[in-house]
Design an enzyme around this catalytic site. Structure first.
Site, PDB file in Angstrom:
ATOM      1  N   TYR A  83       0.847  -1.204   0.000  1.00  0.00           N
ATOM      2  CA  TYR A  83       0.000   0.000   0.000  1.00  0.00           C
ATOM      3  C   TYR A  83       0.884   1.256   0.000  1.00  0.00           C
ATOM      4  O   TYR A  83       0.651   2.191  -0.773  1.00  0.00           O
ATOM      5  CB  TYR A  83      -0.918  -0.002   1.229  1.00  0.00           C
ATOM      6  CG  TYR A  83      -1.636   1.300   1.446  1.00  0.00           C
ATOM      7  CD1 TYR A  83      -2.640   1.727   0.572  1.00  0.00           C
ATOM      8  CD2 TYR A  83      -1.311   2.139   2.521  1.00  0.00           C
ATOM      9  CE1 TYR A  83      -3.296   2.947   0.764  1.00  0.00           C
ATOM     10  CE2 TYR A  83      -1.953   3.344   2.722  1.00  0.00           C
ATOM     11  CZ  TYR A  83      -2.945   3.746   1.837  1.00  0.00           C
ATOM     12  OH  TYR A  83      -3.579   4.940   2.019  1.00  0.00           O
ATOM     13  N   SER A 128      -4.276  12.018   8.890  1.00  0.00           N
ATOM     14  CA  SER A 128      -5.188  11.785   7.766  1.00  0.00           C
ATOM     15  C   SER A 128      -6.606  11.503   8.263  1.00  0.00           C
ATOM     16  O   SER A 128      -6.781  10.904   9.326  1.00  0.00           O
ATOM     17  CB  SER A 128      -4.677  10.568   6.980  1.00  0.00           C
ATOM     18  OG  SER A 128      -5.660  10.078   6.104  1.00  0.00           O
ATOM     19  N   GLN A 162      -5.928  16.528   8.174  1.00  0.00           N
ATOM     20  CA  GLN A 162      -6.230  16.456   6.740  1.00  0.00           C
ATOM     21  C   GLN A 162      -7.671  16.023   6.533  1.00  0.00           C
ATOM     22  O   GLN A 162      -8.159  15.093   7.169  1.00  0.00           O
ATOM     23  CB  GLN A 162      -5.264  15.465   6.080  1.00  0.00           C
ATOM     24  CG  GLN A 162      -5.491  15.227   4.600  1.00  0.00           C
ATOM     25  CD  GLN A 162      -6.416  14.050   4.343  1.00  0.00           C
ATOM     26  OE1 GLN A 162      -6.651  13.242   5.233  1.00  0.00           O
ATOM     27  NE2 GLN A 162      -6.959  13.969   3.142  1.00  0.00           N
ATOM     28  N   TYR A 214     -10.710  14.751   4.061  1.00  0.00           N
ATOM     29  CA  TYR A 214     -11.321  14.222   2.842  1.00  0.00           C
ATOM     30  C   TYR A 214     -12.792  14.561   2.917  1.00  0.00           C
ATOM     31  O   TYR A 214     -13.381  14.598   3.996  1.00  0.00           O
ATOM     32  CB  TYR A 214     -11.177  12.705   2.766  1.00  0.00           C
ATOM     33  CG  TYR A 214      -9.871  12.248   2.186  1.00  0.00           C
ATOM     34  CD1 TYR A 214      -9.389  12.773   0.988  1.00  0.00           C
ATOM     35  CD2 TYR A 214      -9.121  11.271   2.819  1.00  0.00           C
ATOM     36  CE1 TYR A 214      -8.187  12.338   0.461  1.00  0.00           C
ATOM     37  CE2 TYR A 214      -7.914  10.834   2.281  1.00  0.00           C
ATOM     38  CZ  TYR A 214      -7.461  11.381   1.109  1.00  0.00           C
ATOM     39  OH  TYR A 214      -6.270  10.956   0.581  1.00  0.00           O
ATOM     40  N   THR A 273      -7.425  17.931   1.074  1.00  0.00           N
ATOM     41  CA  THR A 273      -6.855  17.218  -0.078  1.00  0.00           C
ATOM     42  C   THR A 273      -7.842  17.306  -1.228  1.00  0.00           C
ATOM     43  O   THR A 273      -8.998  16.902  -1.088  1.00  0.00           O
ATOM     44  CB  THR A 273      -6.581  15.744   0.283  1.00  0.00           C
ATOM     45  OG1 THR A 273      -5.660  15.718   1.369  1.00  0.00           O
ATOM     46  CG2 THR A 273      -5.975  14.989  -0.889  1.00  0.00           C
ATOM     47  N   LYS A 308      -4.065  20.860  -0.486  1.00  0.00           N
ATOM     48  CA  LYS A 308      -3.031  19.914  -0.939  1.00  0.00           C
ATOM     49  C   LYS A 308      -3.496  19.146  -2.175  1.00  0.00           C
ATOM     50  O   LYS A 308      -4.617  18.643  -2.202  1.00  0.00           O
ATOM     51  CB  LYS A 308      -2.737  18.927   0.193  1.00  0.00           C
ATOM     52  CG  LYS A 308      -1.818  17.789  -0.162  1.00  0.00           C
ATOM     53  CD  LYS A 308      -1.504  16.964   1.063  1.00  0.00           C
ATOM     54  CE  LYS A 308      -0.919  15.623   0.726  1.00  0.00           C
ATOM     55  NZ  LYS A 308      -1.867  14.721   0.051  1.00  0.00           N
ATOM     56  N   HIS A 338       0.094  13.451  -4.991  1.00  0.00           N
ATOM     57  CA  HIS A 338      -0.333  12.400  -4.056  1.00  0.00           C
ATOM     58  C   HIS A 338       0.663  11.224  -4.064  1.00  0.00           C
ATOM     59  O   HIS A 338       0.265  10.058  -4.043  1.00  0.00           O
ATOM     60  CB  HIS A 338      -1.743  11.920  -4.435  1.00  0.00           C
ATOM     61  CG  HIS A 338      -2.587  11.513  -3.264  1.00  0.00           C
ATOM     62  ND1 HIS A 338      -3.667  12.231  -2.827  1.00  0.00           N
ATOM     63  CD2 HIS A 338      -2.513  10.439  -2.438  1.00  0.00           C
ATOM     64  CE1 HIS A 338      -4.221  11.624  -1.799  1.00  0.00           C
ATOM     65  NE2 HIS A 338      -3.534  10.537  -1.531  1.00  0.00           N
ATOM     66  N   ARG A 347       0.143   8.471  -6.641  1.00  0.00           N
ATOM     67  CA  ARG A 347      -0.879   7.459  -6.355  1.00  0.00           C
ATOM     68  C   ARG A 347      -2.205   7.763  -7.028  1.00  0.00           C
ATOM     69  O   ARG A 347      -3.143   6.984  -6.927  1.00  0.00           O
ATOM     70  CB  ARG A 347      -1.105   7.375  -4.841  1.00  0.00           C
ATOM     71  CG  ARG A 347       0.142   7.035  -4.075  1.00  0.00           C
ATOM     72  CD  ARG A 347       0.028   7.385  -2.609  1.00  0.00           C
ATOM     73  NE  ARG A 347      -0.872   6.512  -1.878  1.00  0.00           N
ATOM     74  CZ  ARG A 347      -0.561   5.296  -1.454  1.00  0.00           C
ATOM     75  NH1 ARG A 347       0.640   4.812  -1.700  1.00  0.00           N
ATOM     76  NH2 ARG A 347      -1.422   4.565  -0.782  1.00  0.00           N
TER      77      ARG A 347
HETATM   78  C1  GLV Z   1      -4.945   7.796   0.389  1.00  0.00           C
HETATM   79  O1  GLV Z   1      -4.733   8.917   0.693  1.00  0.00           O
HETATM   80  C2  GLV Z   1      -4.123   7.020  -0.463  1.00  0.00           C
HETATM   81  O2  GLV Z   1      -3.348   7.583  -1.264  1.00  0.00           O
HETATM   82  O3  GLV Z   1      -4.188   5.803  -0.373  1.00  0.00           O
END
Ligand code: GLV
Length: 387
Positions: free
Chosen positions: A25, A107, A128, A130, A156, A252, A276, A279
């Site tokens: 991950y 997060s 952070q 979401y 984010t 961000k 990111h 990602r």
């Molecule tokens: C979440 O922020 C991820 O990139 O997995």
């Protein structure tokens, strides 16, 4: 403790000690991983100019980030599932950051909750955000961050939908891991990790499970993202967040000058140039290449920070010399955490600090705040001359 001289040492130990699914991950980019790779390899294309016979005594890397004192221009970036890399991982990382004197960002998709981290630290941290569709949840989230004494929110803006990371699908990533045969066989070899997990109750998404309306599989990041995240997030909503929060807001996930201008208009106090960690949009530029045009567009209006690709103090120095006020680290501290818990995060920070301080001296500087692009050889066209 093994002798750790660089971030790669921590990476190697982390790889041995962490369950495969959480290592994968952390260490994945989306699709072909081009952007993930180039985030680091592009730093190697910038060279530092060595200067000699310059007084190098009494150096300082101290600075201010978003109005807060920091021991160096580095912040810990928000990383989902950090508490799966090591038991109570967010608390350990926050404590290491606090002791070192750099900001920690929690997060939304953390394992330890905002309240857990606040209870185990003494200084304000950043939170952070979401965006979930559930408005009540969002209002309560801001209240919870305020009650916990968070000094800034980090919104984010690049994850309304999720970039595909092949390994997470193949591994069936979840928090906690499901008791499949493959997982059990792998976890059986991770004794240190397992003992830590047995000793904590924090094994779920602490900020959302029990606080947000249920999704079909509350242990899966992919399911939360697909079912509960708000795909319609726009600048108007971000403006509303700034009002709901009423404090400092860092935006961000900015990669283009037009979006940087939008973020400033939405009330950002700082922005983070970020893809990111490679990602999300595979095929995007590395963030170090994206930095300069953004600085030209808004650099006098907000603090511009950068993440994605920072693995050393030399990378921090290059980012700062290119004009970033702060360089955020994600994987570099997760390697330390997964390798040896809080002490590993501290070691990651020490390594980066020493590399930054010494390399700054080699470039003829004693104060990080005085470092400019003059210390760099940047290849012509590095920041783009695109059609
Ligand atoms: C979440 O922020 C991820 O990139 O997995």
């Amino acid at each position: 403790m093994p002798v750790i001289t660089n971030i790669d040492d921590l990476h190697r130990i982390y790889r041995r000690r962490a369950p495969k699914m959480f290592y994968d991950y952390c260490e994945s980019g989306s699709w072909t991983e081009q952007t993930f790779r180039e985030n680091t390899s592009d730093f190697a294309q910038i060279y530092l100019r060595q200067r000699v016979a310059v007084d190098m005594a009494n150096r300082t890397t101290a600075t201010e980030l978003v109005g807060e004192q920091a021991a160096m221009p580095v912040a810990l970036a928000p990383v989902g599932l950090t508490g799966m890399q090591s038991a109570d991982g967010e608390i350990k990382a926050a404590r290491a950051a606090e002791k070192f004197g750099v900001p920690f960002t929690l997060s939304t998709m953390s394992i330890c909750s905002i309240e857990d981290v606040a209870e185990h630290t003494t200084k304000p941290f950043w939170f952070q955000v979401y965006t979930l569709k559930d408005d009540d949840f969002m209002r309560r989230l801001f209240d919870r961050a305020r009650d916990a004494g968070c000094s800034a929110i980090v919104v984010t803006v690049d994850l309304q939908v999720m970039g595909q990371r092949h390994k997470d699908i193949k591994n069936g990533l979840s928090a906690p891991p499901k008791p499949t045969l493959t997982n059990m066989l792998n976890l059986a070899t991770k004794v240190r990790w397992g003992l830590g997990m047995l000793g904590t109750k924090r094994r779920f998404f602490g900020n959302i499970v029990g606080h947000a309306k249920e999704v079909t599989d509350p242990s899966s990041l992919a399911t939360w993202t697909a079912e509960a995240f708000d795909p319609s997030l726009d600048w108007e909503r971000i403006r509303t967040f700034k009002k709901m929060w009423g404090g400092k807001m860092i935006v961000k996930g900015i990669m283009e000058p037009e979006d940087a201008v939008q973020a400033v208009n939405a009330g950002a106090d700082a922005i983070v140039v970020s893809n990111h960690g490679g990602r999300q949009l595979d095929g995007a530029l590395s963030s170090i290449r994206a930095l300069e045009p953004i600085l030209q567009a808004v650099g006098d209006k907000v603090e511009v920070h950068l993440d994605s690709g920072i693995r050393s103090g030399q990378d921090v120095l290059k980012a700062v010399a290119m004009g970033a006020k702060g360089a955020w680290i994600g994987r570099a501290y997760v390697y330390g955490l997964g390798a040896m818990g809080e002490a590993g995060v501290t070691r990651a920070l020490e390594v980066i600090h020493k590399e930054l301080d010494t390399s700054m001296a080699f470039t003829g500087h004693r104060d990080i705040k005085e470092v400019t692009r003059d210390i760099l050889h940047v290849p012509r066209g590095f920041s783009g001359d695109w059609d």
